[in-house]
Motif scaffolding. Structure first.
Motif, PDB file in Angstrom:
ATOM      1  N   PHE A 114      66.741  32.168  48.021  1.00 23.70           N
ATOM      2  CA  PHE A 114      67.919  31.860  47.221  1.00 23.70           C
ATOM      3  C   PHE A 114      68.235  33.089  46.384  1.00 23.70           C
ATOM      4  N   ARG A 115      69.522  33.432  46.317  1.00 24.66           N
ATOM      5  CA  ARG A 115      69.968  34.584  45.531  1.00 24.66           C
ATOM      6  C   ARG A 115      71.001  34.136  44.512  1.00 24.66           C
ATOM      7  N   LEU A 116      70.702  34.394  43.257  1.00 21.99           N
ATOM      8  CA  LEU A 116      71.637  34.146  42.165  1.00 21.99           C
ATOM      9  C   LEU A 116      72.190  35.509  41.779  1.00 21.99           C
ATOM     10  N   HIS A 117      73.524  35.632  41.804  1.00 22.78           N
ATOM     11  CA  HIS A 117      74.099  36.950  41.540  1.00 22.78           C
ATOM     12  C   HIS A 117      75.439  36.856  40.842  1.00 22.78           C
ATOM     13  N   ARG A 118      75.853  38.013  40.333  1.00 21.32           N
ATOM     14  CA  ARG A 118      77.163  38.183  39.705  1.00 21.32           C
ATOM     15  C   ARG A 118      77.808  39.332  40.455  1.00 21.32           C
ATOM     16  N   GLY A 119      78.619  38.986  41.474  1.00 20.32           N
ATOM     17  CA  GLY A 119      79.175  40.012  42.346  1.00 20.32           C
ATOM     18  C   GLY A 119      78.040  40.682  43.109  1.00 20.32           C
ATOM     19  N   GLU A 120      77.958  41.991  43.019  1.00 21.06           N
ATOM     20  CA  GLU A 120      76.893  42.737  43.714  1.00 21.06           C
ATOM     21  C   GLU A 120      75.588  42.768  42.933  1.00 21.06           C
ATOM     22  N   GLN A 121      75.617  42.393  41.660  1.00 21.38           N
ATOM     23  CA  GLN A 121      74.423  42.432  40.815  1.00 21.38           C
ATOM     24  C   GLN A 121      73.549  41.199  41.058  1.00 21.38           C
ATOM     25  N   THR A 122      72.348  41.409  41.586  1.00 21.75           N
ATOM     26  CA  THR A 122      71.404  40.313  41.808  1.00 21.75           C
ATOM     27  C   THR A 122      70.697  39.985  40.506  1.00 21.75           C
ATOM     28  N   LEU A 123      70.779  38.721  40.103  1.00 20.07           N
ATOM     29  CA  LEU A 123      70.112  38.257  38.889  1.00 20.07           C
ATOM     30  C   LEU A 123      68.711  37.749  39.203  1.00 20.07           C
ATOM     31  N   LEU A 124      68.572  37.089  40.339  1.00 23.80           N
ATOM     32  CA  LEU A 124      67.266  36.678  40.832  1.00 23.80           C
ATOM     33  C   LEU A 124      67.356  36.414  42.318  1.00 23.80           C
ATOM     34  N   GLU A 125      66.252  36.644  42.972  1.00 21.78           N
ATOM     35  CA  GLU A 125      66.152  36.377  44.407  1.00 21.78           C
ATOM     36  C   GLU A 125      64.722  35.941  44.664  1.00 21.78           C
ATOM     37  N   MET A 126      64.564  34.710  45.144  1.00 22.78           N
ATOM     38  CA  MET A 126      63.240  34.140  45.355  1.00 22.78           C
ATOM     39  C   MET A 126      63.345  32.938  46.287  1.00 22.78           C
ATOM     40  N   PRO A 127      62.221  32.438  46.783  1.00 26.67           N
ATOM     41  CA  PRO A 127      62.265  31.222  47.599  1.00 26.67           C
ATOM     42  C   PRO A 127      62.860  30.058  46.803  1.00 26.67           C
ATOM     43  N   LYS A 128      63.553  29.162  47.501  1.00 26.49           N
ATOM     44  CA  LYS A 128      64.206  28.033  46.836  1.00 26.49           C
ATOM     45  C   LYS A 128      63.240  27.222  45.982  1.00 26.49           C
ATOM     46  N   ALA A 129      62.056  26.933  46.492  1.00 25.91           N
ATOM     47  CA  ALA A 129      61.089  26.135  45.732  1.00 25.91           C
ATOM     48  C   ALA A 129      60.712  26.831  44.427  1.00 25.91           C
ATOM     49  N   THR A 130      60.570  28.136  44.475  1.00 24.51           N
ATOM     50  CA  THR A 130      60.245  28.896  43.264  1.00 24.51           C
ATOM     51  C   THR A 130      61.420  28.861  42.289  1.00 24.51           C
ATOM     52  N   ALA A 131      62.627  29.010  42.800  1.00 29.43           N
ATOM     53  CA  ALA A 131      63.826  28.947  41.955  1.00 29.43           C
ATOM     54  C   ALA A 131      63.951  27.569  41.302  1.00 29.43           C
ATOM     55  N   ILE A 132      63.658  26.514  42.057  1.00 32.62           N
ATOM     56  CA  ILE A 132      63.726  25.155  41.511  1.00 32.62           C
ATOM     57  C   ILE A 132      62.744  25.011  40.356  1.00 32.62           C
ATOM     58  N   ARG A 133      61.544  25.537  40.536  1.00 32.20           N
ATOM     59  CA  ARG A 133      60.531  25.401  39.489  1.00 32.20           C
ATOM     60  C   ARG A 133      60.829  26.287  38.283  1.00 32.20           C
ATOM     61  N   ILE A 134      61.144  27.562  38.522  1.00 33.19           N
ATOM     62  CA  ILE A 134      61.321  28.499  37.405  1.00 33.19           C
ATOM     63  C   ILE A 134      62.670  28.306  36.716  1.00 33.19           C
ATOM     64  N   MET A 135      63.749  28.417  37.456  1.00 34.54           N
ATOM     65  CA  MET A 135      65.085  28.338  36.852  1.00 34.54           C
ATOM     66  C   MET A 135      65.593  26.900  36.748  1.00 34.54           C
ATOM     67  N   GLY A 136      64.906  25.986  37.378  1.00 30.27           N
ATOM     68  CA  GLY A 136      65.289  24.585  37.303  1.00 30.27           C
ATOM     69  C   GLY A 136      64.411  23.828  36.333  1.00 30.27           C
ATOM     70  N   LEU A 137      63.214  23.471  36.779  1.00 31.91           N
ATOM     71  CA  LEU A 137      62.329  22.646  35.964  1.00 31.91           C
ATOM     72  C   LEU A 137      61.891  23.346  34.678  1.00 31.91           C
ATOM     73  N   ASN A 138      61.352  24.549  34.787  1.00 32.74           N
ATOM     74  CA  ASN A 138      60.875  25.233  33.580  1.00 32.74           C
ATOM     75  C   ASN A 138      62.015  25.488  32.595  1.00 32.74           C
ATOM     76  N   HIS A 139      63.166  25.853  33.107  1.00 32.00           N
ATOM     77  CA  HIS A 139      64.349  26.093  32.274  1.00 32.00           C
ATOM     78  C   HIS A 139      64.725  24.806  31.527  1.00 32.00           C
ATOM     79  N   SER A 140      64.714  23.685  32.229  1.00 35.52           N
ATOM     80  CA  SER A 140      65.039  22.401  31.601  1.00 35.52           C
ATOM     81  C   SER A 140      64.014  22.021  30.543  1.00 35.52           C
ATOM     82  N   ILE A 141      62.738  22.232  30.859  1.00 37.58           N
ATOM     83  CA  ILE A 141      61.675  21.898  29.913  1.00 37.58           C
ATOM     84  C   ILE A 141      61.809  22.753  28.653  1.00 37.58           C
ATOM     85  N   HIS A 142      62.145  24.021  28.815  1.00 34.86           N
ATOM     86  CA  HIS A 142      62.372  24.915  27.677  1.00 34.86           C
ATOM     87  C   HIS A 142      63.464  24.344  26.764  1.00 34.86           C
TER      88      HIS A 142
END
Length: 172
Positions: A114-142
């Motif tokens: 999964f790639r999260l980006h702003r135009g050509e600038q990549t903000l994050l690129e990682m496996p979907k499961a990792t993105a769900i945990r880090i930017m999804g679950l952990n972000h929500s818990i924060h």
């Protein structure tokens, strides 16, 4: 309960966190939605809505290979709820939709990138499961942690999250 798949582990973790998050969101006093503990902090109502809207962000990780923040046709959360009923209805709808997306997925799809980006600038690129945990679950818990501090500052008793809270009678 033994869960052996990546998908089942994420669903179990999600289900646990959704229960706790909903309990906390149910305590948000919308009559104090403009409460802001610090000028750099989000307002209480904004924070509660952000926590709910993050559920759609998690679903994006499951169902799409990327998200460009500059894409004018990208998903938008819609108008912010202005009541408990509206907030919890959006939470319940987004929770069910996210769970369904995860149930329709599988371990192989969750290891795709999964790639999260702003135009050509990549903000994050990682496996979907990792993105769900880090930017999804952990972000929500924060943000849920921030919300618990706001509620504490407003003298609203807090529910147990990962064990009893200071408001539980067990502490005496």
């Amino acid at each position: 309960m033994h869960t052996s798949s990546l998908q089942q582990n994420i669903l179990a973790e999600l289900d646990h966190e959704l229960v706790t998050t909903r309990k906390l969101l149910a305590l948000v006093p919308f009559e104090q939605a403009d409460y802001q503990p610090h000028p750099k902090s989000m307002k209480l109502g904004q924070l509660a809505v952000h926590i709910v809207n993050l559920l759609a962000f998690k679903q994006l990780f499951v169902q799409h290979p990327s998200r460009d923040f500059l894409d004018p046709n990208g998903p938008k959360p819609g108008p912010a709820p202005t009541s408990h009923e509206g907030l919890l209805a959006r939470f319940d709808e987004a929770s069910a939709s996210l769970r369904a997306a995860l149930q329709e997925s599988d371990d192989e799809k969750l290891t795709d990138g999964f790639r999260l980006h702003r135009g050509e600038q990549t903000l994050l690129e990682m496996p979907k499961a990792t993105a769900i945990r880090i930017m999804g679950l952990n972000h929500s818990i924060h943000h849920r942690g921030q919300l618990s501090v706001y509620l504490r500052l407003l003298d609203i008793p807090l529910p147990a999250m990962y064990g009893p809270s200071a408001d539980d009678k067990i502490w005496g």
